[in-house]
Structure formats: C-alpha cells, structure tokens
Design a protein around this motif. Structure first.
Motif, mmCIF file in Angstrom:
data_model
loop_
_atom_site.group_PDB
_atom_site.id
_atom_site.type_symbol
_atom_site.label_atom_id
_atom_site.label_comp_id
_atom_site.label_asym_id
_atom_site.label_seq_id
_atom_site.Cartn_x
_atom_site.Cartn_y
_atom_site.Cartn_z
ATOM 1 N N PRO A 63 37.466 49.149 32.709
ATOM 2 C CA PRO A 63 38.581 48.480 33.190
ATOM 3 C C PRO A 63 39.706 48.664 32.480
ATOM 4 N N ASN A 83 29.195 42.769 33.064
ATOM 5 C CA ASN A 83 29.326 43.478 34.002
ATOM 6 C C ASN A 83 28.137 43.629 34.841
ATOM 7 N N TYR A 117 40.028 40.148 36.865
ATOM 8 C CA TYR A 117 38.970 41.721 36.329
ATOM 9 C C TYR A 117 38.669 42.201 37.880
ATOM 10 N N TYR A 118 37.843 40.814 38.615
ATOM 11 C CA TYR A 118 37.437 41.684 39.935
ATOM 12 C C TYR A 118 38.866 41.204 40.734
ATOM 13 N N TRP A 175 39.138 45.647 40.749
ATOM 14 C CA TRP A 175 38.404 46.180 39.924
ATOM 15 C C TRP A 175 39.160 47.535 41.151
ATOM 16 N N THR A 224 31.332 45.412 45.257
ATOM 17 C CA THR A 224 32.253 46.306 45.229
ATOM 18 C C THR A 224 31.905 47.870 45.756
#
Length: 203
Positions: free
Chosen positions: A19, A46, A76-77, A80, A115
């Motif tokens: 990240p 996570n 965050y996502y 990603w 993801t």
C-alpha cells in the motif's frame, strides 16, 4: 518421496504489492502514512477482505470506526492497482522454467476475490498455473488456517509430502510444515532457484 508439485503464494513471491506504493505520494509524509497503515488500515483489516468480505463492506466498517480518516480509507481500494507495482522478475523467471518441466504448478494465495481478477488479466504468467489456483477470497478461508491447504490437496488430489510450498509469510510456512509440506520461505535475499535445487527440484 519424490517432489511432484510446486505451490506458489503470490504476494511477496511473484507479485510486488504494498500500500505504500500509493500512499507515499498521497500523504507525502512518511510518518503520517505509517501511522495510517499501522493504526487504521491495518493488515488484519485487509486480511478480512482476503477472507471474502467485500471491499465495500470492509471500507464502510473502517470508516465507521475511524470517521476522521474517511477520505484515506476510501482511497485504499480505489487505488489498489497502484499498490500492485509489478511482478518480481527473478521469481517469475523460475516459475517460467518450472512450467517447462514435469512438475505440477499450483497457486495458493490470500487475495480478495474482487481484486485478484485484475492481476490475472494483467500478468500473463498466471496462465502457467492452468487454472490450478486457490484464492482465499473465493473459498472464504485464509492462510494460515490449515483448512485452505487441505482444500488444495483434496481438490487436486495431491499429497503434502510430494509438494513444495513457497511463501514469504513465516506463519504460513510454519502451518504448511505441520501439514507435511516441504517449504521455501522467501525473503528479499532468497535465490528461489537455488533453494529449490537444494531440495532436489530439477529446473
């Protein structure tokens, strides 16, 4: 007993995900970034998405807990793919060599079912596994729970003692050992081909 199967973890072994690759520029403040990643968007949070919780649900749970960090949590996502910087060339090269041998190749990864398709579509080496990949988010099981290894063994009718399991996480390596797998613990210094050859794998 002869080695017949090579099982790869992905993150930290074949893929370079962190990240910090996104948040370093986002925060432009290493101290604030580390605080966020070590106190708010922590690994255990996570991991629940890797276990099968949706990204949306995980995001909302964290925002409810840390409303002052809503913008960062949503980022965050949303970003990603920036965190998935690249493959790890030296280890992917070993994988490609193994694909030209008689060993069966498998993937066993802690990865969100939402993801993982991005990685699958953007990195051609995943094709070398011929679909023999167990993804934690799809199975609602996560390493180091022994049940995810047992699922792999049962699904593909293979034996732990005939299989090398490769992972960068020490807890996962210990769990695999207790189940009878031969293991390689990958660190930044690891020469994967050399470690496999020490075990008798012919590359």
């Amino acid at each position: 007993m002869a080695i017949k199967n090579i099982i790869f973890d992905f993150g930290g072994v074949l893929m370079d995900w962190n990240p910090r690759y996104f948040f370093k520029d986002y925060f432009n403040d290493d101290e604030k970034m580390e605080f966020f990643l070590k106190n708010v968007a922590v690994d255990d949070w996570n991991a629940e998405q890797d276990r099968g919780r949706t990204l949306k649900e995980g995001t909302e749970i964290l925002i409810e807990k840390y409303p002052d960090w809503e913008k960062e949590v949503r980022a965050y996502y949303d970003n990603w793919t920036t965190m998935l910087r690249s493959d790890i060339p030296k280890n992917v090269e070993v994988l490609r060599k193994l694909a030209d041998t008689d060993y069966e190749l498998f993937g066993l990864t802690n990865w969100s079912h939402e993801t993982f398709p991005y990685a699958l579509a953007n990195y051609d080496f995943f094709e070398l596994f011929k679909g023999k990949i167990v993804v934690s988010g799809e199975e609602k099981l996560i390493k180091p729970d022994p049940k995810i290894w047992e699922l792999l063994l049962d699904r593909y009718n293979i034996k732990a003692e005939e299989s090398v399991f490769i992972d960068d996480n020490a807890k996962n390596i210990e769990a695999a050992k207790t189940l009878g797998f031969i293991t390689v613990h990958v660190t930044e210094e690891t020469d994967l081909q050399t470690e496999l050859e020490k075990l008798g794998v012919v590359i």
